[in-house]
Scaffold this motif. Sequence first.
Motif, PDB file in Angstrom:
ATOM      1  N   MET A   1       0.843  -1.171   0.000  1.00  0.00           N
ATOM      2  CA  MET A   1       0.000   0.000   0.000  1.00  0.00           C
ATOM      3  C   MET A   1       0.888   1.234   0.000  1.00  0.00           C
ATOM      4  SD  MET A   1      -2.965   0.857   2.641  1.00  0.00           S
ATOM      5  CE  MET A   1      -3.226   2.503   3.138  1.00  0.00           C
ATOM      6  N   SER A   2       0.630   2.108  -0.923  1.00  0.00           N
ATOM      7  CA  SER A   2       1.427   3.320  -1.067  1.00  0.00           C
ATOM      8  C   SER A   2       0.669   4.519  -0.510  1.00  0.00           C
ATOM      9  CB  SER A   2       1.726   3.553  -2.544  1.00  0.00           C
ATOM     10  OG  SER A   2       2.397   4.762  -2.704  1.00  0.00           O
ATOM     11  N   LEU A   3       1.397   5.376   0.150  1.00  0.00           N
ATOM     12  CA  LEU A   3       0.787   6.578   0.718  1.00  0.00           C
ATOM     13  C   LEU A   3       0.902   7.781  -0.216  1.00  0.00           C
ATOM     14  CD1 LEU A   3       1.944   6.350   4.432  1.00  0.00           C
ATOM     15  CD2 LEU A   3      -0.265   5.799   3.485  1.00  0.00           C
ATOM     16  N   SER A   4       1.401   7.586  -1.399  1.00  0.00           N
ATOM     17  CA  SER A   4       1.620   8.714  -2.300  1.00  0.00           C
ATOM     18  C   SER A   4       0.344   9.475  -2.667  1.00  0.00           C
ATOM     19  CB  SER A   4       2.352   8.259  -3.555  1.00  0.00           C
ATOM     20  OG  SER A   4       1.583   7.320  -4.265  1.00  0.00           O
ATOM     21  N   PRO A   5      -0.845   8.852  -2.767  1.00  0.00           N
ATOM     22  CA  PRO A   5      -2.038   9.673  -3.055  1.00  0.00           C
ATOM     23  C   PRO A   5      -2.411  10.610  -1.903  1.00  0.00           C
ATOM     24  CG  PRO A   5      -2.467   7.366  -3.561  1.00  0.00           C
ATOM     25  CD  PRO A   5      -1.146   7.430  -2.869  1.00  0.00           C
ATOM     26  N   TYR A   6      -1.960  10.275  -0.695  1.00  0.00           N
ATOM     27  CA  TYR A   6      -2.320  11.083   0.467  1.00  0.00           C
ATOM     28  C   TYR A   6      -1.323  12.200   0.766  1.00  0.00           C
ATOM     29  CZ  TYR A   6      -5.619   7.336   1.264  1.00  0.00           C
ATOM     30  OH  TYR A   6      -6.625   6.425   1.122  1.00  0.00           O
ATOM     31  N   VAL A   7      -0.208  12.216   0.102  1.00  0.00           N
ATOM     32  CA  VAL A   7       0.817  13.235   0.366  1.00  0.00           C
ATOM     33  C   VAL A   7       0.292  14.647   0.117  1.00  0.00           C
ATOM     34  CG1 VAL A   7       3.078  14.091  -0.379  1.00  0.00           C
ATOM     35  CG2 VAL A   7       2.746  11.663   0.054  1.00  0.00           C
ATOM     36  N   PRO A   8      -0.428  14.936  -0.966  1.00  0.00           N
ATOM     37  CA  PRO A   8      -0.946  16.304  -1.137  1.00  0.00           C
ATOM     38  C   PRO A   8      -1.933  16.712  -0.049  1.00  0.00           C
ATOM     39  CG  PRO A   8      -1.029  15.125  -3.222  1.00  0.00           C
ATOM     40  CD  PRO A   8      -0.662  14.134  -2.176  1.00  0.00           C
ATOM     41  N   ILE A   9      -2.755  15.776   0.405  1.00  0.00           N
ATOM     42  CA  ILE A   9      -3.716  16.100   1.459  1.00  0.00           C
ATOM     43  C   ILE A   9      -2.987  16.383   2.762  1.00  0.00           C
ATOM     44  CG2 ILE A   9      -5.637  15.192   2.816  1.00  0.00           C
ATOM     45  CD1 ILE A   9      -6.428  13.586   0.326  1.00  0.00           C
ATOM     46  N   ILE A  10      -2.018  15.569   3.100  1.00  0.00           N
ATOM     47  CA  ILE A  10      -1.238  15.790   4.321  1.00  0.00           C
ATOM     48  C   ILE A  10      -0.470  17.101   4.214  1.00  0.00           C
ATOM     49  CG2 ILE A  10       0.675  14.896   5.701  1.00  0.00           C
ATOM     50  CD1 ILE A  10      -0.313  12.063   4.914  1.00  0.00           C
ATOM     51  N   GLY A  11       0.074  17.385   3.032  1.00  0.00           N
ATOM     52  CA  GLY A  11       0.778  18.647   2.833  1.00  0.00           C
ATOM     53  C   GLY A  11      -0.147  19.850   2.993  1.00  0.00           C
ATOM     54  N   LEU A  12      -1.383  19.732   2.503  1.00  0.00           N
ATOM     55  CA  LEU A  12      -2.344  20.825   2.650  1.00  0.00           C
ATOM     56  C   LEU A  12      -2.707  21.041   4.108  1.00  0.00           C
ATOM     57  CD1 LEU A  12      -4.023  22.874   1.078  1.00  0.00           C
ATOM     58  CD2 LEU A  12      -5.832  21.166   0.966  1.00  0.00           C
ATOM     59  N   PHE A  13      -2.910  19.960   4.860  1.00  0.00           N
ATOM     60  CA  PHE A  13      -3.191  20.095   6.295  1.00  0.00           C
ATOM     61  C   PHE A  13      -1.999  20.717   7.027  1.00  0.00           C
ATOM     62  CE2 PHE A  13      -6.568  16.683   6.002  1.00  0.00           C
ATOM     63  CZ  PHE A  13      -7.603  17.568   6.253  1.00  0.00           C
ATOM     64  N   ALA A  14      -0.788  20.318   6.666  1.00  0.00           N
ATOM     65  CA  ALA A  14       0.400  20.891   7.296  1.00  0.00           C
ATOM     66  C   ALA A  14       0.519  22.378   6.969  1.00  0.00           C
ATOM     67  CB  ALA A  14       1.650  20.138   6.836  1.00  0.00           C
ATOM     68  N   LEU A  15       0.232  22.753   5.729  1.00  0.00           N
ATOM     69  CA  LEU A  15       0.277  24.158   5.342  1.00  0.00           C
ATOM     70  C   LEU A  15      -0.780  24.964   6.092  1.00  0.00           C
ATOM     71  CD1 LEU A  15       1.596  26.212   3.411  1.00  0.00           C
ATOM     72  CD2 LEU A  15      -0.202  25.653   1.780  1.00  0.00           C
ATOM     73  N   ALA A  16      -1.980  24.415   6.244  1.00  0.00           N
ATOM     74  CA  ALA A  16      -3.036  25.104   6.981  1.00  0.00           C
ATOM     75  C   ALA A  16      -2.663  25.260   8.447  1.00  0.00           C
ATOM     76  CB  ALA A  16      -4.356  24.339   6.845  1.00  0.00           C
ATOM     77  N   ALA A  17      -2.094  24.229   9.064  1.00  0.00           N
ATOM     78  CA  ALA A  17      -1.678  24.326  10.469  1.00  0.00           C
ATOM     79  C   ALA A  17      -0.547  25.325  10.633  1.00  0.00           C
ATOM     80  CB  ALA A  17      -1.247  22.945  10.972  1.00  0.00           C
ATOM     81  N   ALA A  18       0.407  25.342   9.706  1.00  0.00           N
ATOM     82  CA  ALA A  18       1.506  26.304   9.776  1.00  0.00           C
ATOM     83  C   ALA A  18       0.988  27.727   9.633  1.00  0.00           C
ATOM     84  CB  ALA A  18       2.548  26.008   8.698  1.00  0.00           C
ATOM     85  N   PHE A  19       0.028  27.954   8.727  1.00  0.00           N
ATOM     86  CA  PHE A  19      -0.537  29.281   8.570  1.00  0.00           C
ATOM     87  C   PHE A  19      -1.272  29.723   9.829  1.00  0.00           C
ATOM     88  CE2 PHE A  19      -4.067  32.056   7.353  1.00  0.00           C
ATOM     89  CZ  PHE A  19      -3.334  33.117   6.834  1.00  0.00           C
ATOM     90  N   ALA A  20      -2.044  28.807  10.444  1.00  0.00           N
ATOM     91  CA  ALA A  20      -2.771  29.150  11.666  1.00  0.00           C
ATOM     92  C   ALA A  20      -1.804  29.500  12.791  1.00  0.00           C
ATOM     93  CB  ALA A  20      -3.679  27.991  12.074  1.00  0.00           C
ATOM     94  N   LEU A  21      -0.771  28.704  12.972  1.00  0.00           N
ATOM     95  CA  LEU A  21       0.206  28.987  14.024  1.00  0.00           C
ATOM     96  C   LEU A  21       0.960  30.285  13.750  1.00  0.00           C
ATOM     97  CD1 LEU A  21       1.580  25.398  14.684  1.00  0.00           C
ATOM     98  CD2 LEU A  21       0.048  26.736  16.126  1.00  0.00           C
ATOM     99  N   PHE A  22       1.318  30.529  12.497  1.00  0.00           N
ATOM    100  CA  PHE A  22       1.998  31.775  12.145  1.00  0.00           C
ATOM    101  C   PHE A  22       1.099  32.982  12.405  1.00  0.00           C
ATOM    102  CE2 PHE A  22       2.672  35.111   8.981  1.00  0.00           C
ATOM    103  CZ  PHE A  22       3.934  35.535   9.354  1.00  0.00           C
ATOM    104  N   SER A  23      -0.187  32.876  12.082  1.00  0.00           N
ATOM    105  CA  SER A  23      -1.114  33.987  12.304  1.00  0.00           C
ATOM    106  C   SER A  23      -1.260  34.304  13.783  1.00  0.00           C
ATOM    107  CB  SER A  23      -2.481  33.664  11.700  1.00  0.00           C
ATOM    108  OG  SER A  23      -2.374  33.498  10.317  1.00  0.00           O
ATOM    109  N   ILE A  24      -1.345  33.276  14.605  1.00  0.00           N
ATOM    110  CA  ILE A  24      -1.465  33.492  16.050  1.00  0.00           C
ATOM    111  C   ILE A  24      -0.194  34.116  16.607  1.00  0.00           C
ATOM    112  CG2 ILE A  24      -1.677  32.308  18.269  1.00  0.00           C
ATOM    113  CD1 ILE A  24      -3.570  30.335  16.854  1.00  0.00           C
ATOM    114  N   ALA A  25       0.962  33.639  16.164  1.00  0.00           N
ATOM    115  CA  ALA A  25       2.227  34.188  16.648  1.00  0.00           C
ATOM    116  C   ALA A  25       2.435  35.622  16.156  1.00  0.00           C
ATOM    117  CB  ALA A  25       3.385  33.305  16.197  1.00  0.00           C
ATOM    118  N   ALA A  26       2.076  35.905  14.908  1.00  0.00           N
ATOM    119  CA  ALA A  26       2.262  37.252  14.363  1.00  0.00           C
ATOM    120  C   ALA A  26       1.327  38.247  15.023  1.00  0.00           C
ATOM    121  CB  ALA A  26       2.047  37.232  12.861  1.00  0.00           C
ATOM    122  N   ALA A  27       0.160  37.817  15.462  1.00  0.00           N
ATOM    123  CA  ALA A  27      -0.787  38.725  16.112  1.00  0.00           C
ATOM    124  C   ALA A  27      -0.220  39.281  17.410  1.00  0.00           C
ATOM    125  CB  ALA A  27      -2.106  38.005  16.373  1.00  0.00           C
TER     126      ALA A  27
END
Length: 121
Positions: A1-27
Motif C-alpha cells: 500500500m502506497s501513501l503517495s495519493p495522500y501526500v498532497p492532502i497531508i501537505g495541505l493540512f500541514a500548510l493550513a496548520a503552519a498558517f494558523a500557528l503563524f497567524s497566532i504568533a504574528a498577532a
Amino acid sequence: MSLSPYVPIIGLFALAAAFALFSIAAARFVGPRRYNKAKLEAYECGIEPSPQPIGGSRFPVKFYLTAMLFIVFDVEMIFLYPWAVSFNALPVFGFMAMLIFIGAVFVAYAYEWRRGGLDWD
C-alpha cells in the motif's frame, strides 16, 4: 500500500496548520498593546452600545422571519438546481417529487408573507 495519493492532502493540512500557528504568533507582535474602554466595548455599527437589561433583551420577530426566509429559499435553491440540471434524465416520479417540494416551499413562502416577513419598512 502506497501513501503517495495522500501526500498532497497531508501537505495541505500541514500548510493550513503552519498558517494558523503563524497567524497566532504574528498577532502578538503586530496587534494593539494599549487597551482602553472604547476598544473593549462591543461594536454596534458606530452607535454607542446601550446597556441591556438583566437576562438580555428580545429581538423583534422581523429578524427571525428574515432569517427563516433566507433559509427557506437557500434550501430551495440547493435542491432545485441539481433537479433542473438532470431534468431530462428523471422519470415522472422525479417531476412529481419536485412539485411536492415546490408546494412545501410555497407554503413556507405564504406563511412568511402572512407574518409580514416580506415587508421591508
